[in-house]
Motif scaffolding. Structure first.
Motif, PDB file in Angstrom:
ATOM      1  N   ILE A 219     -15.342 -70.812  68.409  1.00  0.00           N
ATOM      2  CA  ILE A 219     -15.897 -72.154  68.589  1.00  0.00           C
ATOM      3  C   ILE A 219     -14.791 -73.152  68.915  1.00  0.00           C
ATOM      4  O   ILE A 219     -14.932 -74.023  69.783  1.00  0.00           O
ATOM      5  N   GLY A 220     -13.661 -73.029  68.217  1.00  0.00           N
ATOM      6  CA  GLY A 220     -12.546 -73.917  68.501  1.00  0.00           C
ATOM      7  C   GLY A 220     -12.036 -73.762  69.924  1.00  0.00           C
ATOM      8  O   GLY A 220     -11.747 -74.755  70.612  1.00  0.00           O
ATOM      9  N   ARG A 221     -11.945 -72.529  70.406  1.00  0.00           N
ATOM     10  CA  ARG A 221     -11.472 -72.297  71.773  1.00  0.00           C
ATOM     11  C   ARG A 221     -12.471 -72.836  72.796  1.00  0.00           C
ATOM     12  O   ARG A 221     -12.071 -73.394  73.829  1.00  0.00           O
ATOM     13  N   ILE A 222     -13.761 -72.662  72.516  1.00  0.00           N
ATOM     14  CA  ILE A 222     -14.778 -73.205  73.420  1.00  0.00           C
ATOM     15  C   ILE A 222     -14.678 -74.720  73.484  1.00  0.00           C
ATOM     16  O   ILE A 222     -14.777 -75.333  74.561  1.00  0.00           O
ATOM     17  N   MET A 223     -14.461 -75.349  72.315  1.00  0.00           N
ATOM     18  CA  MET A 223     -14.348 -76.808  72.284  1.00  0.00           C
ATOM     19  C   MET A 223     -13.089 -77.292  73.013  1.00  0.00           C
ATOM     20  O   MET A 223     -13.093 -78.360  73.637  1.00  0.00           O
ATOM     21  N   ILE A 224     -11.999 -76.513  72.959  1.00  0.00           N
ATOM     22  CA  ILE A 224     -10.803 -76.873  73.709  1.00  0.00           C
ATOM     23  C   ILE A 224     -11.088 -76.873  75.202  1.00  0.00           C
ATOM     24  O   ILE A 224     -10.720 -77.802  75.939  1.00  0.00           O
ATOM     25  N   ARG A 225     -11.785 -75.828  75.661  1.00  0.00           N
ATOM     26  CA  ARG A 225     -12.145 -75.768  77.080  1.00  0.00           C
ATOM     27  C   ARG A 225     -13.091 -76.908  77.465  1.00  0.00           C
ATOM     28  O   ARG A 225     -12.916 -77.529  78.531  1.00  0.00           O
ATOM     29  N   ALA A 226     -14.059 -77.200  76.601  1.00  0.00           N
ATOM     30  CA  ALA A 226     -15.009 -78.277  76.899  1.00  0.00           C
ATOM     31  C   ALA A 226     -14.304 -79.639  76.922  1.00  0.00           C
ATOM     32  O   ALA A 226     -14.598 -80.482  77.777  1.00  0.00           O
TER      33      ALA A 226
END
Length: 237
Positions: A219-226
């Motif tokens: 989730i953290g990595r997805i939020m970084i990309r977003a």
């Protein structure tokens, strides 16, 4: 612009505003509300527990805290490790009338030392304290992330990085707690039974918790990309 044109322009603007006001907007809820409530509850519970433990130590109320300080220490093991027969409960079967076709699993037998020393208390603490510390640390760090998100918004690279670090810390903490539990059980068993060694402890790592920790990292990595995409979009506009 003529008077008619001005009147038509004002009428069109008024009509658009009225339509926007008449549109029923979906009701929004606080996205952090449920997590905030749950972590707040456990943080309060942690505070109460710390106060009780401190009061118990000051006033000498006794009792055991995370496996330490009790009059006895216990460990759960499998009786088959002692080289016993497949059915070590023959006398119990006779007394209670348990049928032979009904199996009795010797796994889960509890051994207790009624006169433990410092080593036994420390070993018992290793079986319980690390998991509790990991849980409480996760709750407190999550509370910090919630406060940061409320101050700086949900969509930021820093928030996403904090969530990613939280996931890695949780994963490492769970693995370390499982290792220490194995070590503590082995030390307890070796101090109670001559035929057992410190390597005879059991591994107790929660698979759902490990999956949850990996999920937090994802989730953290997805939020970084977003957040990066949002920054690019804002720069383009």
């Amino acid at each position: 612009m003529t008077t008619v044109a001005r009147w038509a322009y004002r009428l069109s603007i008024t009509t658009i505003i009225d339509k926007e006001r008449s549109v029923k907007r979906p009701k929004t809820h606080d996205p952090l509300g449920p997590l905030d409530f749950v972590t707040s509850f456990f943080a309060t519970l942690l505070g109460v527990l710390i106060l009780l433990v401190t009061a118990s130590a000051i006033f000498g109320w006794g009792g055991s805290t995370l496996g330490m300080g009790g009059e006895s220490v216990c460990v759960t093991t499998d009786l088959r490790t002692f080289g016993l027969t497949e059915d070590p409960y023959g006398d119990v079967r006779k007394e209670d009338g348990i049928h032979r076709k009904v199996s009795i699993d010797p796994d889960g037998t509890q051994l207790c030392d009624g006169d433990p020393g410092l080593r036994q208390h420390a070993s018992s603490g290793l079986t319980q304290a690390p998991s509790a510390i990991v849980f409480f640390a996760f709750v407190l760090l999550t509370r910090r992330i919630i406060r940061y998100a409320r101050r700086h918004g949900l969509f930021s690279v820093e928030l996403a990085q904090r969530i990613t670090r939280l996931g890695w810390l949780l994963l490492a903490g769970l693995l370390m707690a499982g290792f220490l539990k194995w070590l503590g059980e082995g030390l307890l068993l070796s101090s109670m039974v001559d035929s057992m060694s410190w390597t005879d402890g059991s591994i107790g790592v929660s698979v759902p918790a490990l999956i949850g920790a990996v999920g937090v990292v994802s989730i953290g990595r997805i939020m970084i990309r977003a957040a990066a995409l949002q920054a690019d979009s804002d720069a383009t506009i």
